[in-house]
Design an enzyme around this catalytic site. Structure first.
Site, PDB file in Angstrom:
ATOM      1  N   CYS A   1       0.828  -1.214   0.000  1.00  0.00           N
ATOM      2  CA  CYS A   1       0.000   0.000   0.000  1.00  0.00           C
ATOM      3  C   CYS A   1       0.863   1.265   0.000  1.00  0.00           C
ATOM      4  O   CYS A   1       1.461   1.623  -0.995  1.00  0.00           O
ATOM      5  CB  CYS A   1      -0.994  -0.026   1.151  1.00  0.00           C
ATOM      6  SG  CYS A   1      -2.314   1.200   0.924  1.00  0.00           S
TER       7      CYS A   1
ATOM      8  N   GLU B   1      -1.619  -8.626   3.851  1.00  0.00           N
ATOM      9  CA  GLU B   1      -1.443  -8.957   5.279  1.00  0.00           C
ATOM     10  C   GLU B   1      -2.802  -9.094   5.976  1.00  0.00           C
ATOM     11  O   GLU B   1      -2.857  -9.604   7.100  1.00  0.00           O
ATOM     12  CB  GLU B   1      -0.556  -7.908   5.972  1.00  0.00           C
ATOM     13  CG  GLU B   1      -1.246  -6.629   6.414  1.00  0.00           C
ATOM     14  CD  GLU B   1      -1.464  -5.626   5.287  1.00  0.00           C
ATOM     15  OE1 GLU B   1      -1.320  -5.983   4.108  1.00  0.00           O
ATOM     16  OE2 GLU B   1      -1.803  -4.463   5.613  1.00  0.00           O
TER      17      GLU B   1
ATOM     18  N   HIS C   1      -3.737  -5.087   0.337  1.00  0.00           N
ATOM     19  CA  HIS C   1      -3.265  -5.459   1.681  1.00  0.00           C
ATOM     20  C   HIS C   1      -3.304  -6.972   1.898  1.00  0.00           C
ATOM     21  O   HIS C   1      -4.192  -7.480   2.584  1.00  0.00           O
ATOM     22  CB  HIS C   1      -4.129  -4.762   2.753  1.00  0.00           C
ATOM     23  CG  HIS C   1      -3.821  -3.316   2.911  1.00  0.00           C
ATOM     24  ND1 HIS C   1      -2.843  -2.848   3.757  1.00  0.00           N
ATOM     25  CD2 HIS C   1      -4.347  -2.231   2.306  1.00  0.00           C
ATOM     26  CE1 HIS C   1      -2.783  -1.527   3.679  1.00  0.00           C
ATOM     27  NE2 HIS C   1      -3.681  -1.133   2.808  1.00  0.00           N
TER      28      HIS C   1
END
Ligand SMILES: [Mn+2]
Length: 138
Positions: free
Chosen positions: A15, A117, A115
């Site tokens: 990001c 994660e 994202h």
């Protein structure tokens, strides 16, 4: 970033990390998506962060070539790449034509605008992004 590049260490940008890398390499950003003609919702709130919400198309001949050519990602950004930094390649785009992933293979730099994660527990392809980084394949 400078130290990692000088030490020839791989970098995985996420990001804002993608945006920073692009600026570091001399590129520019749209400081808000309203400055583009995008019709895609890149701020998916209140949809939960682990839910993919927009499509991207991925370059087969890239470090992300293991992703399906038409993949879905989550999205939490209001800035986006305008001009690409020197030596960087755009390797994934949204349906609005905006850049969603970049790389410089020679410098072991890979970055995504989404994202992974937040999604790796349910999206195996997103998990693999961390695996190729951990395995030194970037
Ligand atoms: Mn997006």
């Amino acid at each position: 970033m400078k130290a990692a590049l000088e030490a020839n260490k791989p970098i995985l940008g996420v990001c804002r990390g993608l945006q920073l890398l692009n600026v570091y390499f001399g590129g520019t950003l749209y400081q808000d998506l309203r400055l583009t003609s995008s019709q895609i919702k890149h701020l998916q709130s209140p949809t939960p962060q682990e839910v993919p919400t927009h499509h991207i198309s991925v370059e087969k001949e890239s470090s992300l070539g293991f992703l399906p050519e038409n993949y879905m990602v989550n999205s939490f950004h209001h800035q986006v790449i305008k001009d690409l930094g020197q030596g960087l390649q755009a390797i994934a785009h949204g349906n609005d034509g905006l850049v969603e992933a970049i790389e410089n293979k020679e410098k072991h730099v890979l970055a995504v605008q989404w994202h992974p994660e937040c999604t790796w527990e349910t999206e195996n392809f997103d998990k693999k992004i961390f695996e190729i980084f951990a395995n030194g394949d970037i």
